[in-house]
Scaffold this active site. Structure first.
Site, short mmCIF file in Angstrom:
data_model
loop_
_atom_site.label_atom_id
_atom_site.label_comp_id
_atom_site.label_asym_id
_atom_site.label_seq_id
_atom_site.Cartn_x
_atom_site.Cartn_y
_atom_site.Cartn_z
N GLU A 108 1.24 -5.74 -12.79
CA GLU A 108 1.36 -4.89 -11.62
C GLU A 108 2.78 -4.99 -11.08
O GLU A 108 3.51 -5.94 -11.37
CB GLU A 108 0.34 -5.28 -10.55
CG GLU A 108 0.46 -6.70 -10.02
CD GLU A 108 1.37 -6.81 -8.81
OE1 GLU A 108 1.66 -5.79 -8.15
OE2 GLU A 108 1.82 -7.94 -8.52
N ARG A 132 -3.97 -4.98 -7.33
CA ARG A 132 -3.13 -4.00 -8.00
C ARG A 132 -3.23 -4.08 -9.53
O ARG A 132 -2.78 -3.18 -10.23
CB ARG A 132 -1.67 -4.15 -7.56
CG ARG A 132 -1.41 -3.72 -6.13
CD ARG A 132 0.08 -3.70 -5.80
NE ARG A 132 0.68 -5.02 -5.84
CZ ARG A 132 0.73 -5.86 -4.81
NH1 ARG A 132 0.18 -5.53 -3.64
NH2 ARG A 132 1.33 -7.04 -4.92
N SER A 149 10.08 -12.03 -8.70
CA SER A 149 10.14 -11.55 -7.32
C SER A 149 11.61 -11.47 -6.91
O SER A 149 12.30 -12.48 -6.90
CB SER A 149 9.37 -12.51 -6.41
OG SER A 149 9.42 -12.08 -5.07
N HIS A 163 5.51 -21.15 1.43
CA HIS A 163 5.44 -19.69 1.31
C HIS A 163 5.16 -19.03 2.65
O HIS A 163 5.68 -17.95 2.94
CB HIS A 163 4.40 -19.25 0.29
CG HIS A 163 4.43 -17.76 0.08
ND1 HIS A 163 3.57 -16.89 0.72
CD2 HIS A 163 5.25 -16.99 -0.68
CE1 HIS A 163 3.85 -15.65 0.35
NE2 HIS A 163 4.87 -15.69 -0.49
N PHE A 209 10.05 -13.02 6.84
CA PHE A 209 10.19 -11.64 6.40
C PHE A 209 9.60 -10.67 7.43
O PHE A 209 10.24 -9.69 7.81
CB PHE A 209 9.51 -11.45 5.04
CG PHE A 209 9.42 -10.01 4.62
CD1 PHE A 209 10.55 -9.31 4.26
CD2 PHE A 209 8.19 -9.36 4.60
CE1 PHE A 209 10.47 -7.97 3.88
CE2 PHE A 209 8.11 -8.03 4.22
CZ PHE A 209 9.25 -7.34 3.86
N HIS A 255 8.58 -7.01 -6.60
CA HIS A 255 8.09 -8.01 -7.54
C HIS A 255 7.31 -7.35 -8.66
O HIS A 255 6.88 -6.21 -8.57
CB HIS A 255 7.30 -9.13 -6.84
CG HIS A 255 5.86 -8.85 -6.57
ND1 HIS A 255 5.20 -9.32 -5.47
CD2 HIS A 255 4.92 -8.15 -7.26
CE1 HIS A 255 3.93 -8.94 -5.50
NE2 HIS A 255 3.74 -8.23 -6.58
#
Length: 352
Positions: free
Chosen positions: A143, A178, A219, A299, A306, A320
């Site tokens: 994906e 996805r 990524s 993470h 972000f 990514h």
């Protein structure tokens, strides 16, 4: 709004998505589309490893040799070049090639010039290390996700078009949703990494045998067009948090199911750094990658940073790609690399 899974890859779902059917994502994102004739791609990571500035020119010459081979008949449809320093202090150069056609890759790989160079005893006597990490996901096994709609990097560069705004993003579990294969398959791993040729402690050639459903994430961040406040925002707030998370996985990945993590920066053929970076992470399974993304402080700090600054980003390009693989569609070979390199770190010696 459309599904990330293309129409020709849709099938009746045996496994449900992580969100309700009326979910609305918080901002627009897109995926790369491929025509129905694309059945499988090849991603080839060709690495050169060296220690000490006196070996840099030899390493760059080897990188240029790989790139020259890329230009031969049946070479990759797209490639890029990177540098990173690993946690043993070694410099690593990687030429990453993408093929739309696995048979073209096989013809290229087995051509006398390419096969002969890799098999030559000169590779054992060069004073530098080499590695090949080759993976080939089927169309339903990967994906993509982009915050932009043109000039895609990575596997997107060999796809055919772009989607409209997609539904499956902005929530935990959207990465899995996805994947076309996620409609019917949990993508669970089986077995362990095994060294089937050589011994990492002795150097020389080492081959690692993989298992089904290893997951690989690339990524990326491209700040070449970012200027002024946006560039400062990325370099001073986002990037340090990202680097800390990537270094955690590099140094402590074994504890969370990450076999290998490389935070790399793009380079040109002379080794000059470009304003683009990406993470290359091999994981035991998609499940282990998800678990780290959803719950690990390293993470979550990236995620929170972000979302705090996303309103100030317009030129920064984020993306990514994530893949899983059948065991038979993976090949990991290391030549005179240190024992902590790539998949060797977590691989056990095969019985006998």
């Amino acid at each position: 709004m459309e599904s990330a899974i293309d129409k020709h890859l849709k099938c009746p779902r045996a496994l449900s998505r992580r969100v309700a059917d009326d979910y609305q994502p918080p901002f627009p994102m897109y995926v790369a589309r491929a025509s129905e004739d694309l059945k499988q791609v090849v991603m080839g990571y060709f690495g050169i490893q060296y220690s000490g500035s006196d070996r840099k020119e030899k390493a760059l010459a080897a990188l240029r040799h790989v790139v020259a081979d890329f230009a031969a008949t049946d070479g990759p449809d797209h490639y890029d070049l990177t540098h990173h320093t690993d946690n043993q202090g070694y410099d690593n150069l990687i030429a990453l090639g993408y093929w739309r056609d696995p048979s073209a890759y096989q013809r290229w790989l087995t051509s006398p010039a390419v096969a002969g160079w890799w098999a030559s005893d000169d590779r054992l006597a060069d004073g530098i290390g080499y590695f090949r990490e080759i993976v080939a996901p089927r169309a339903e096994q990967f994906e993509t996700l982009y915050a932009f709609t043109n000039a895609f990097p990575g596997v997107g560069a060999i796809m055919d078009s772009v989607s409209g705004e997609i539904e499956e993003h902005g929530y935990w579990g959207s990465m899995r949703d996805r994947f076309p294969i996620s409609q019917t398959d949990w993508m669970r791993p089986n077995g362990d990494l095994k060294i089937v040729h050589g011994n990492p402690e002795r150097g020389g050639r080492v081959v690692v045998l993989a298992h089904d459903n290893i997951a690989l994430i690339r990524s990326g961040q491209d700040w070449r067009e970012a200027e002024g406040d946006e560039r400062k925002l990325y370099l001073e707030e986002i990037e340090p948090t990202l680097r800390a998370g990537m270094n955690f996985l590099r140094d402590n990945g074994r504890d969370v199911g990450c076999y290998s993590n490389r935070y790399v920066q793009s380079i040109d053929l002379d080794g000059n750094l470009l304003d683009e970076s990406y993470d290359i992470g091999h994981w035991r399974s998609l499940d282990r990658l998800e678990r780290w993304a959803e719950s690990h402080p390293t993470h979550l700090r990236i995620f929170v940073t972000f979302f705090r600054v996303i309103g100030g980003l317009s030129k920064l390009r984020l993306y990514h790609e994530v893949s899983v693989f059948d065991a038979q569609h993976q090949f990991y070979e290391y030549v005179n690399c240190h024992p902590q390199t790539g998949m060797m770190r977590d691989a056990a010696m095969a019985d006998g």
